[in-house]
Write a protein that holds these residues in place. Structure first.
Motif, PDB file in Angstrom:
ATOM      1  N   GLY A  66       0.812  -1.207   0.000  1.00 20.41           N
ATOM      2  CA  GLY A  66       0.000   0.000   0.000  1.00 20.41           C
ATOM      3  C   GLY A  66       0.846   1.257   0.000  1.00 20.41           C
ATOM      4  N   SER A  70      -2.720   6.738  -5.362  1.00 20.17           N
ATOM      5  CA  SER A  70      -3.266   5.609  -6.105  1.00 20.17           C
ATOM      6  C   SER A  70      -2.321   5.176  -7.219  1.00 20.17           C
ATOM      7  CB  SER A  70      -4.615   6.004  -6.695  1.00 20.17           C
ATOM      8  OG  SER A  70      -5.176   4.922  -7.382  1.00 20.17           O
ATOM      9  N   LYS A  76      -4.851  -2.197  -2.508  1.00 18.72           N
ATOM     10  CA  LYS A  76      -5.305  -1.115  -1.633  1.00 18.72           C
ATOM     11  C   LYS A  76      -6.120  -1.740  -0.503  1.00 18.72           C
ATOM     12  CE  LYS A  76      -6.116   1.904  -5.616  1.00 18.72           C
ATOM     13  NZ  LYS A  76      -5.943   0.876  -6.624  1.00 18.72           N
ATOM     14  N   ALA A  80      -3.911  -4.811   0.668  1.00 19.98           N
ATOM     15  CA  ALA A  80      -2.592  -4.376   1.116  1.00 19.98           C
ATOM     16  C   ALA A  80      -2.310  -4.889   2.525  1.00 19.98           C
ATOM     17  CB  ALA A  80      -2.491  -2.856   1.070  1.00 19.98           C
TER      18      ALA A  80
END
Length: 104
Positions: A66, A70, A76, A80
């Motif tokens: 992460g 973005s 994400k 992550a």
């Protein structure tokens, strides 16, 4: 919790490796030096690099841990966190909860 938060923020948190170090301090009751050495070994960097945003950006992207901004096709959120679980060889409660919800 406030001390761990201050230390993680001082290591730039999610921008570098502060969140990972704080996680090990809290989940495995490690002292900060021990936590830094553990995380550095697990992610393959020197402990000094854990607070370097540029070095850790590449490491976090490569390991899928992460990042703040973005990145297309990068893990994400819970994905992550699940990668963090694997890399640091620890358990994260929200990941266990998510896996249990998938079984239902």
């Amino acid at each position: 919790m406030p001390i761990a938060h201050i230390m993680a923020s001082g290591m730039t948190g999610l921008r570098a490796g502060g969140d990972l170090v704080a996680r090990m301090e809290l989940s495995k009751s490690m002292r900060i030096k021990e936590a830094k050495e553990y995380v550095a070994k697990k992610v393959g960097v020197d402990p000094i690099d854990l607070s370097d945003e540029y070095a850790m950006r590449d490491v976090r992207e490569e390991l899928g841990l992460g990042v703040i901004t973005s990145v297309p096709n990068a893990p994400k959120g819970i994905a992550a966190k699940m990668n963090i679980e694997k890399v640091l060889d620890t358990k994260i409660k929200c990941c266990d909860t998510f896996r249990n919800q998938l079984k239902k």
